[in-house]
Design a protein around this motif. Sequence first.
Motif, PDB file in Angstrom:
ATOM      1  N   ALA A   6       0.581  -1.145   0.360  1.00  0.00           N
ATOM      2  CA  ALA A   6      -0.152  -0.206  -0.302  1.00  0.00           C
ATOM      3  C   ALA A   6       1.194   1.178   0.229  1.00  0.00           C
ATOM      4  O   ALA A   6       1.773   0.750   0.160  1.00  0.00           O
ATOM      5  N   VAL A   7       0.743   2.422  -0.701  1.00  0.00           N
ATOM      6  CA  VAL A   7       1.187   3.633  -0.510  1.00  0.00           C
ATOM      7  C   VAL A   7       1.602   3.984   0.575  1.00  0.00           C
ATOM      8  O   VAL A   7       1.978   4.751   1.416  1.00  0.00           O
ATOM      9  N   ASP A   8       0.600   3.426   1.759  1.00  0.00           N
ATOM     10  CA  ASP A   8       0.458   4.033   3.199  1.00  0.00           C
ATOM     11  C   ASP A   8       1.750   3.509   3.832  1.00  0.00           C
ATOM     12  O   ASP A   8       2.372   4.219   4.838  1.00  0.00           O
ATOM     13  N   MET A   9       2.443   2.510   3.194  1.00  0.00           N
ATOM     14  CA  MET A   9       3.738   1.969   4.003  1.00  0.00           C
ATOM     15  C   MET A   9       4.585   3.213   3.062  1.00  0.00           C
ATOM     16  O   MET A   9       5.904   3.369   3.719  1.00  0.00           O
ATOM     17  N   LEU A  10       4.704   3.777   2.256  1.00  0.00           N
ATOM     18  CA  LEU A  10       5.413   4.746   1.651  1.00  0.00           C
ATOM     19  C   LEU A  10       5.639   5.533   2.344  1.00  0.00           C
ATOM     20  O   LEU A  10       6.812   5.956   2.663  1.00  0.00           O
ATOM     21  N   SER A  11       4.534   6.226   2.599  1.00  0.00           N
ATOM     22  CA  SER A  11       4.652   6.875   3.951  1.00  0.00           C
ATOM     23  C   SER A  11       5.231   7.137   5.017  1.00  0.00           C
ATOM     24  O   SER A  11       6.230   7.267   5.581  1.00  0.00           O
ATOM     25  N   GLU A  12       5.433   5.438   5.810  1.00  0.00           N
ATOM     26  CA  GLU A  12       6.133   5.193   6.645  1.00  0.00           C
ATOM     27  C   GLU A  12       7.626   5.120   6.353  1.00  0.00           C
ATOM     28  O   GLU A  12       8.545   5.085   7.527  1.00  0.00           O
ATOM     29  N   LEU A  13       7.931   4.494   5.380  1.00  0.00           N
ATOM     30  CA  LEU A  13       9.496   4.600   4.868  1.00  0.00           C
ATOM     31  C   LEU A  13      10.139   6.334   5.265  1.00  0.00           C
ATOM     32  O   LEU A  13      10.881   6.234   5.317  1.00  0.00           O
ATOM     33  N   THR A  14       8.779   7.167   4.261  1.00  0.00           N
ATOM     34  CA  THR A  14       9.602   8.128   4.740  1.00  0.00           C
ATOM     35  C   THR A  14       9.747   8.953   6.031  1.00  0.00           C
ATOM     36  O   THR A  14      10.827   9.918   6.486  1.00  0.00           O
ATOM     37  N   THR A  15       8.112   8.512   6.337  1.00  0.00           N
ATOM     38  CA  THR A  15       9.039   9.055   8.518  1.00  0.00           C
ATOM     39  C   THR A  15       9.877   8.694   8.679  1.00  0.00           C
ATOM     40  O   THR A  15      10.941   8.969   9.547  1.00  0.00           O
ATOM     41  N   SER A  16      10.369   7.358   8.922  1.00  0.00           N
ATOM     42  CA  SER A  16      11.445   6.156   9.301  1.00  0.00           C
ATOM     43  C   SER A  16      12.170   7.164   8.801  1.00  0.00           C
ATOM     44  O   SER A  16      13.473   7.581   9.126  1.00  0.00           O
ATOM     45  N   LEU A  17      12.757   7.414   6.969  1.00  0.00           N
ATOM     46  CA  LEU A  17      13.919   8.029   6.593  1.00  0.00           C
ATOM     47  C   LEU A  17      14.111   9.763   7.157  1.00  0.00           C
ATOM     48  O   LEU A  17      15.112   9.172   7.907  1.00  0.00           O
ATOM     49  N   THR A  18      12.939   9.958   7.714  1.00  0.00           N
ATOM     50  CA  THR A  18      13.014  11.391   8.677  1.00  0.00           C
ATOM     51  C   THR A  18      14.052  11.133   9.963  1.00  0.00           C
ATOM     52  O   THR A  18      14.007  12.195  10.369  1.00  0.00           O
TER      53      THR A  18
END
Length: 360
Positions: A6-18
């Motif tokens: 899901a796209v929400d996992m990509l959002s989780e990734l960007t949060t973790s990168l930050t």
Amino acid sequence: MEELIAVDMLSELTTSLTEAGGEITSEPMFEPQMGNSRADFLIDARFSDAPFKLVIEAKRSAFPRDVREAIWQLKRYIAAMPLGNSRVLPLLMADTISPGARALLREEKIGYFDRSGSLYLSADNLFVLVEKPASKQQARSLNNLFVGSRAQALHAVWTFKDQWFGVHELAERASVSPTTASQVLIELERREWVNSKGAGPSKERILSNPHALLDAWSSYVASIKPKPLRSYYMRMTNIDEAIHEIDRICDETGVRYEISGLMAGQIHAPHLSKISQIHCRIDHGGESLLRKLGAKAVKEGWNLGVIDSNPRHDFLFRQRVAHVWVTDPLQTYLDLLQLDSGRSKELADHLRLTKLAGPE
């Protein structure tokens, strides 16, 4: 890209990168193409003022074989990219990534991110490692081989030792359906625990990585509650006579049983100087056996522990040794790991070293 990522996992990734100190500098690109190669996502980011371009391959779940394919796809895409000012960071994103797959990715210095929030990145002057425990859903995905009829089939795989076998041979030995046997073998190939040859109905496998299988199974056993144990006291002159009395009564009454735990470990690989308790599984009719043994239920001071049994799964691989039925070395090892005793862990290690160093 796997449809269920899901796209929400990509959002989780960007949060973790930050959270790891990165700064996302552009909106993610979806399914960018480079020549004949395609990635699932591209993300521009900065770490310590250095620009990076993350090339992301997405999977539903990732085991070693899946990871090798993803590594090839990522490298192919990166090789076709034009030179730029940003350093390239390949990354695999999946709901679940197995321990073996993570190890392969770290070997290749390819990043990963999974649904638990675990994150790994490696490049010049950049290293990020965030390890988080698997969720219940991830644990089910990783451990589905070790429960029910799949565990039965997995156990049967072990018994083929160094022999090649087919789906129907496995199904017959494990008393499972050919569908279940086939599913288990597919999972074993993904984990790279078996080698295969041939194709179609004639395809055969052989266990090629018994150590990884044992490591994973023992880790699973250590993570779950021990099976319920009913404790009894029975009068006995010595433990050997008591075991042979159990065997005699079960033989007369047609009740299946198997000695497990410390005594089974000692039978397979003598190591301890003294054992004072018997662990066993007893099939239907066990209450009659206990009455004939004069066994009384107790909370303390017990010498007979009856492990709850499942007639569909247990007794299938028991062995006749020294005129008694005992769990085979693999089941004995797994049972020993669940006993709350330092001697049981010591005996489990000895049994693994002497009997389970390769397929038994």
